[in-house]
Every structure is written in structure tokens, then in C-alpha cells.
Scaffold this active site. Structure first.
Site, PDB file in Angstrom:
ATOM      1  N   VAL A 159       0.910  -1.151   0.000  1.00 20.55           N
ATOM      2  CA  VAL A 159       0.000   0.000   0.000  1.00 20.55           C
ATOM      3  C   VAL A 159       0.950   1.202   0.000  1.00 20.55           C
ATOM      4  O   VAL A 159       1.532   1.544   1.025  1.00 20.55           O
ATOM      5  CB  VAL A 159      -0.936  -0.011   1.226  1.00 20.55           C
ATOM      6  CG1 VAL A 159      -1.772   1.257   1.278  1.00 20.55           C
ATOM      7  CG2 VAL A 159      -1.836  -1.248   1.188  1.00 20.55           C
ATOM      8  N   PRO A 160       1.163   1.800  -1.180  1.00 19.52           N
ATOM      9  CA  PRO A 160       2.338   2.663  -1.409  1.00 19.52           C
ATOM     10  C   PRO A 160       2.272   4.070  -0.825  1.00 19.52           C
ATOM     11  O   PRO A 160       2.192   5.060  -1.544  1.00 19.52           O
ATOM     12  CB  PRO A 160       2.409   2.708  -2.942  1.00 19.52           C
ATOM     13  CG  PRO A 160       0.989   2.584  -3.376  1.00 19.52           C
ATOM     14  CD  PRO A 160       0.345   1.649  -2.385  1.00 19.52           C
ATOM     15  N   CYS A 161       2.380   4.173   0.490  1.00 17.96           N
ATOM     16  CA  CYS A 161       2.401   5.484   1.132  1.00 17.96           C
ATOM     17  C   CYS A 161       3.651   6.272   0.738  1.00 17.96           C
ATOM     18  O   CYS A 161       3.660   7.498   0.835  1.00 17.96           O
ATOM     19  CB  CYS A 161       2.290   5.347   2.649  1.00 17.96           C
ATOM     20  SG  CYS A 161       3.454   4.207   3.391  1.00 17.96           S
ATOM     21  N   HIS A 162       4.683   5.581   0.239  1.00 18.92           N
ATOM     22  CA  HIS A 162       5.902   6.275  -0.190  1.00 18.92           C
ATOM     23  C   HIS A 162       5.667   7.141  -1.430  1.00 18.92           C
ATOM     24  O   HIS A 162       6.473   8.006  -1.745  1.00 18.92           O
ATOM     25  CB  HIS A 162       7.028   5.266  -0.466  1.00 18.92           C
ATOM     26  CG  HIS A 162       6.699   4.246  -1.505  1.00 18.92           C
ATOM     27  ND1 HIS A 162       6.059   3.066  -1.205  1.00 18.92           N
ATOM     28  CD2 HIS A 162       6.906   4.228  -2.849  1.00 18.92           C
ATOM     29  CE1 HIS A 162       5.893   2.358  -2.312  1.00 18.92           C
ATOM     30  NE2 HIS A 162       6.387   3.052  -3.326  1.00 18.92           N
TER      31      HIS A 162
END
Length: 196
Positions: A159-162
Site C-alpha cells: 500500500v504505497p504510502c511512499h
């Protein structure tokens, strides 16, 4: 010498492209029972994967100082449920996978789950700001609330919070440290460019 220009009639409606969000990841509630976990090596340090035995509930990167995050004493070490997640993460780090396909069951508030679902729609190799994500979630003044939920995302990388950055393009906080955030964004930029 005259330059010809194409001029649109004043009454013509210009069609705006649809937002680039392509869909929202479906999450399910974690199943009751003991939390299972496994540990894998990665280019950003030791990752701890945990979940309910059927779906992934989290991926923890090491702390900013590089120390592994402690595992609660009541968790059960069990690598079997995580084989596919480990395979996909290895492929991601090798630049061979741009979309994860795993059952996910993060624990969070309804707002957090909504923000995390929004994160999954940011395309690989691209970024979004907190404000853009808030607007796309129908809450244009909630960029701070988006940032708070983003910071509590338990399933990092997948889950690409970056992929969320400041409105001015600067890299902002990341639980695993800004060096790891830079690593993920650079990896995705290289991989995306190689596949164009």
C-alpha cells in the site's frame, strides 16, 4: 509571414480527462485468532510481514536507525501464509513487478481504510500530494487528516504510502525514514522508465 492557429469556438466544451485513479483496492476485516508473521531480507533491511494467516495485515520496515521492529510475544512465527507475498516483494525489488495482487486485511478506522485504499490507486512510478489525495477522496480540506492516516499505513510498500509527497514536490515524512522513501521512488522511476 502569417502563423495559422487552430481556434476553438467559444461555446465548445473541452473534455477534461478522467482522474488518473484507476480503482480502489478491496480490503477485508482481519480474521480472529493469533497474528502470524514471518521475516524476510530486502534491500531496505529486514521486513516483518504479518497477518491473519489468509490475508496480509502489515509489512514493517526497520526503524529509521536500521533496528528491526520488535515482534509482540503473542504472535506466531509461520512463514507458510506469506510465501506469495515474499515472492511478490522479491519481484518488486528486482524491478520485475509493478502491481501487487495479494489479499489485504489491514486494521484501521473507516477513514484510515479509505485513505489506504486511495493510496493503492496511485500509479506505479508516479506520486501524489496529500492535497490531491484528499480532493480525490472528496475531502479537499482534509490534507492533514490524509497525512495522519498515511503515516499509520501498516502495509508499507504494497500500500504505497511512499508515493505521497508534499505539494511543492518535496519528500515528506516516512515511517521507515526518508532514505527508504527515496529508494522506493528511485526504484519505481527506473523500472517505469525501462518499461516505456
Amino acid at each position: 509571414m502569417s502563423i495559422e492557429q487552430d481556434v476553438l469556438p467559444l461555446d465548445m466544451v473541452i473534455e477534461r480527462p478522467e482522474p488518473r485513479r484507476v480503482g480502489v483496492e478491496e480490503f477485508r476485516a482481519p480474521l480472529p485468532g493469533p497474528t502470524r508473521y514471518t521475516v524476510m531480507d530486502s534491500p531496505v533491511g529486514e521486513l516483518t510481514l504479518f497477518g491473519d494467516g489468509e490475508a496480509l495485515g502489515g509489512v514493517s520496515t526497520p526503524a529509521k536507525d536500521g533496528a528491526p521492529r520488535p515482534v509482540p510475544g503473542d504472535w506466531v512465527s509461520d512463514p507458510a501464509p506469506f510465501r506469495e507475498a515474499v515472492r511478490q516483494l522479491d519481484a518488486y525489488f528486482a524491478g520485475e513487478l509493478t502491481t501487487f495482487d495479494l489479499p489485504l486485511a489491514p486494521a484501521g478506522t473507516p477513514w484510515q481504510l479509505r485513505v489506504w485504499a486511495g493510496l493503492t490507486t496511485i500509479p506505479y512510478g508516479e506520486t501524489s500530494s496529500y492535497g490531491q489525495l484528499a480532493e480525490e477522496l472528496g475531502r479537499p480540506t482534509a490534507s492533514r487528516a490524509v497525512g495522519m492516516a498515511n503515516g499509520r499505513n501498516p502495509i508499507s510498500i504494497i500500500v504505497p504510502c511512499h508515493r505521497v509527497i508534499g505539494a511543492d514536490g518535496t519528500l515528506t515524512g516516512y515511517a521507515g525514514g526518508l532514505e527508504r522513501k527515496k529508494f522506493f521512488l528511485a526504484l519505481e522511476a527506473r523500472t517505469a522508465a525501462a518499461h516505456r
